[in-house]
Design an enzyme around this catalytic site. Sequence first.
Site, short mmCIF file in Angstrom:
data_model
loop_
_atom_site.label_atom_id
_atom_site.label_comp_id
_atom_site.label_asym_id
_atom_site.label_seq_id
_atom_site.Cartn_x
_atom_site.Cartn_y
_atom_site.Cartn_z
N LYS A 5 33.83 58.03 -84.59
CA LYS A 5 32.25 58.08 -85.48
C LYS A 5 31.34 57.35 -84.41
CE LYS A 5 28.97 56.74 -88.14
NZ LYS A 5 27.82 56.74 -87.02
N GLU A 25 34.04 43.82 -83.15
CA GLU A 25 33.26 43.05 -81.86
C GLU A 25 31.82 43.13 -82.72
OE1 GLU A 25 30.97 41.84 -79.27
OE2 GLU A 25 31.39 43.52 -78.09
N CYS A 74 25.16 42.74 -76.81
CA CYS A 74 25.86 41.83 -77.47
C CYS A 74 25.73 40.41 -76.61
CB CYS A 74 26.84 41.91 -78.14
SG CYS A 74 28.19 42.67 -77.30
N GLU A 95 20.34 37.14 -84.45
CA GLU A 95 20.25 37.96 -83.20
C GLU A 95 19.17 39.06 -83.27
OE1 GLU A 95 23.79 40.40 -80.82
OE2 GLU A 95 23.74 40.92 -83.29
#
Length: 1016
Positions: A695, A776, A810, A908
């Site tokens: 996906k 992750e 990231c 973030e």
Amino acid sequence: MPSDAAPKDGTGTADHAGPAMVTNDIEAQTRRIGSEIFARLDRHGPVLFTPSWWDDQLMGLGMHDPALKVQLFRFVDTLPYLRTGTDVSRHLREYLGEAKADLPGWIRRTLPWIPDGGPLSGVLAFTARKGAERMARRFIAGSNVPEAVAAVKAMRARRLAFTIDLLGEATVTETEADHVQKQYLDLLAGLTREVNRLPEEPMVDRDDRGPIPRVNVSIKLSALFSQFDPIDPAGTSRSVLRRLRPILRSAKESGAFVNFDMEQYSFKDATLRIFREVLNEPEFRDWPHVGIAIQAYLRDTEQDLRDLRDWVKDERNTPVGVRLVKGAYWDYETVIAAQQGWPVPVWTRKWESDANYERCTDFLLENVEWLVPAFGSHNVRSLAHALASAERLGVPRRRFEIQMLYGMADPIKEAIQSLGYRVRIYTPYGQLLPGMAYLVRRLLENSSNDSFLRASFAEGIPEEELLMNPADIMERIESTNSIAPPKAQGRPSLGFRNEPLADFSQEASRTAMISALAEVRSQLGKTYPLVIANRAVSSPSTIESRNPSRTSELVGRVAAASKEQAVAAIAAASAAFESWRETPVVQRAAFLQRVAQQFRERRCELSAWACLETGKPWREADADIAEAIDFCEYYAAEMLRLANPQHRDVPGEENAYFYEPRGVAVVIAPWNFPLAILTGMATAALVAGNTVVMKPAEQSSVIAAKFMECLQAAGAPPGVVNFLPGDGEEIGPTLVQHPDVALIAFTGSLKVGLLINEQASRTPGGQSHVKRVIAEMGGKNAIIVDADADLDEAVRGVIESAFGYAGQKCSAGSRAVVLEPIYDQFLVRLIEAARSLTVAPADEPGCALGPVIDAEARDRILRMIEKGKSEARLAYAADLGELANQGYFVGPHIFAEVPEASSLAQDEIFGPVLSVLKARDLDDALRIANGTPYALTGGIYSRSPKNLEQVRRRFRVGNLYVNRRCTGALVDRQPFGGFKLSGIGSKAGGPDYLLQFLLPRTITENTMRRGFAPAE
Ligand SMILES: Cc1cc2nc3c(=O)[nH]c(=O)nc-3n(C[C@H](O)[C@H](O)[C@H](O)COP(=O)(O)OP(=O)(O)OC[C@H]3O[C@@H](n4cnc5c(N)ncnc54)[C@H](O)[C@@H]3O)c2cc1C
């Protein structure tokens, strides 16, 4: 013999070598001239090495002790950044302490006596500074124009010509580039005013045809544009020329000569291009007083010289100067080539550079009508060959010149000059701080094993050997002291090697990318189906994927799966599982290698898709495909390693420990590494024997469809891998909660990661296993900038880490934690560096910062910036102009004095927003850096071995980067992933990753039957 032709007093007016000197025996003549030069030298006196402590320590001692040399040079390089006496003694102790085991005994014994502070530290600091300064002054003529002028006058008094070079810090910002331009203009004005009114000195002011420019400056083009980048020759040329033209104009008007220095290999073609481009302009076309340095240590040199000659002869028709040097970046070039897996551009044996120098010398002298040579070397053999070759070809002695560096090999300068040749001294001037880098380069060069000066003056090698033809000494040099280029060390996993990135300094790579972009553009707008059990399946709704750089461009439409189709995909994967599990590992590994081959064959095309669909600039897009190839190759190799069962047999008992796959894996991937991460998670699952439902992220579904094409082309059996794009909120829960799913591999935001973990932890009826989640997630990564950091590198590293791919990694460095003593200075340069970045559509080669992924991301980032304004000072916000309407652009933003608990410092943002925080000392910096719920990447810029040691131990992140950017991990070399809220599971691209996709089993068999067991 030239000594017969040229007056010994050096007034040499003989312009032509006499016929008696012309000999076809070039080798004999070279040796005769070389002996003549040696005869005029005192090789026993201290040519480079004065009796002072510093000179002896750094040059003499260091030469015989590599460990000491490295530590002392590092110390010298750091010295200008150290503020207090305590800092100086601490660094000296740390540098020497670090190499303690390898140091000579007497140094080890003095270590405890280095003061730890107090007045003695002050004395030590003063002595060290004075020593280094004096040493630097041996190679640097002055720190300002008046001092440079005084040095020039002194040289002219010795009948030596000069070329002045302005030493500077690396040009990281456009303000600095403006400043360099101004300094050159001031230098030209100051020098011409002073030098042109001095009485003529025929030895240096005339060639065989008449007067030549007295003022001569050397310039490095990269100093004139902070974004100098060979990936974009046209844009780089445009910006360099904007600042270069006024310098050339001023030089032309004042009768000065300008030489273009040559820098690292990746800049060579751009430098040559700019040289030709500007000198073809009507204003400069008839101007002969320009030249360029050409490096004979490069394999390309002969061809470059031929191209240059043809251009002058056929197009420009006015000669140009060529300064032939061997080259100053040999170590750098070999290290970069080893790191990148690129061909080494330099000759790798010293004699090859020397021999090429001689071939290029001959070529220049044969084409003296077009290319006016200057031979830049301190090697008596190389120079003697040039003189002999000139004599053979009847080139007037004053037509060409010999050039040497200020502060080096003075006796050779005098010897050559006394033979009647013009000698020009390359004379750097500038501040001590940037000068240290130059000093260290000179020290390294002089003390290198392969240096001619070292061999002749310090090692006392006999003259006959020093004058040997390079080709003849090949064997001796190879077997003795020639330096071998560095190679990668360590255990590669079963022969795994990282796929080299494209080298966009090469025209072929740029052309390939340009054509791929054009080709892919002609294929935009197509519709891509789901693929379930290798059958194309359409769906009622589709995802529209747009180019974030140019939102009017529809990249493609991709079918959006329904919940029912998600269930069907899981069923297909379940049905295929058993036979895929039984497929031998070698076949599964071979399948991955075929996928890698597909990627290689479609490399540029896939990069172009990544660029257009996800707004990745060229280099980032290419790196994404290279990483995808790495994942295939690495996991294939890793699975072959793991496939060998571990046996622990004892008499009468056999024990086997081995792995098998878990079942159906759902892979949910992000858009920011659109091919790499999807490939990494999917291929890890596949090679381990699981079947997969993929996906991809909505925003990168077209590239994912291309991946599916590659999987099918590589022979994926039906159902083994199924392509299920769709809306995450719609089909995500179905995929995650389905009882037939054994594991979920996810990369994405913390919020979704935690949700998946929670949903997967439930065990619905009918599910006979506990699901495995590999996730992750995010990061709020910090880079610590220590008080002694190299600011050129730290500013560049922080900018790249924060704004590379618009901060949408990231691993991005979104916090800079800067120690108080350096904070203000760092911030000023950082802001200017951010201002200098080229914000542009990602498909333009000069793009440093492209768009963010979509409107939702842009609006979210802008909201966080608004909120940030109430928390900290917005120190820089880019003005986007027209770009704002063209795509989803957010320019670079920098917040200063950010409180550590604010949302700016904790949350973030996933965009080009950098928070700068001030720390009192290293402890404080570490506390701040560790003070978020994430632990993904981190960085430190420092030159204190002790501080680096502290940081290694105490900065608790998954991937810590020392003195480099904190992004760009490579498979196998830097296995990637974090802990705390940054991730669940072990590192992608590392030796433990595949284990997560496997179940370990042990089988024990009792082999004893009625008291006997088979022999082992
Ligand atoms: C006036 C002047 C201007 C200069 N301008 C430039 C410039 O613009 N750009 C630039 O790059 N350099 C420039 N240089 C620096 C010059 O390249 C160095 O001084 C040169 O490296 C020293 O060469 P040499 O002939 O004096 O010494 P040598 O000792 O004979 O040669 C040393 C050189 O050999 C090469 N070498 C060393 N080991 C190996 C090996 N294992 N395999 C192959 N080759 C090896 C390296 O290039 C090394 O520097 C300039 C030098 C002078 C004198």
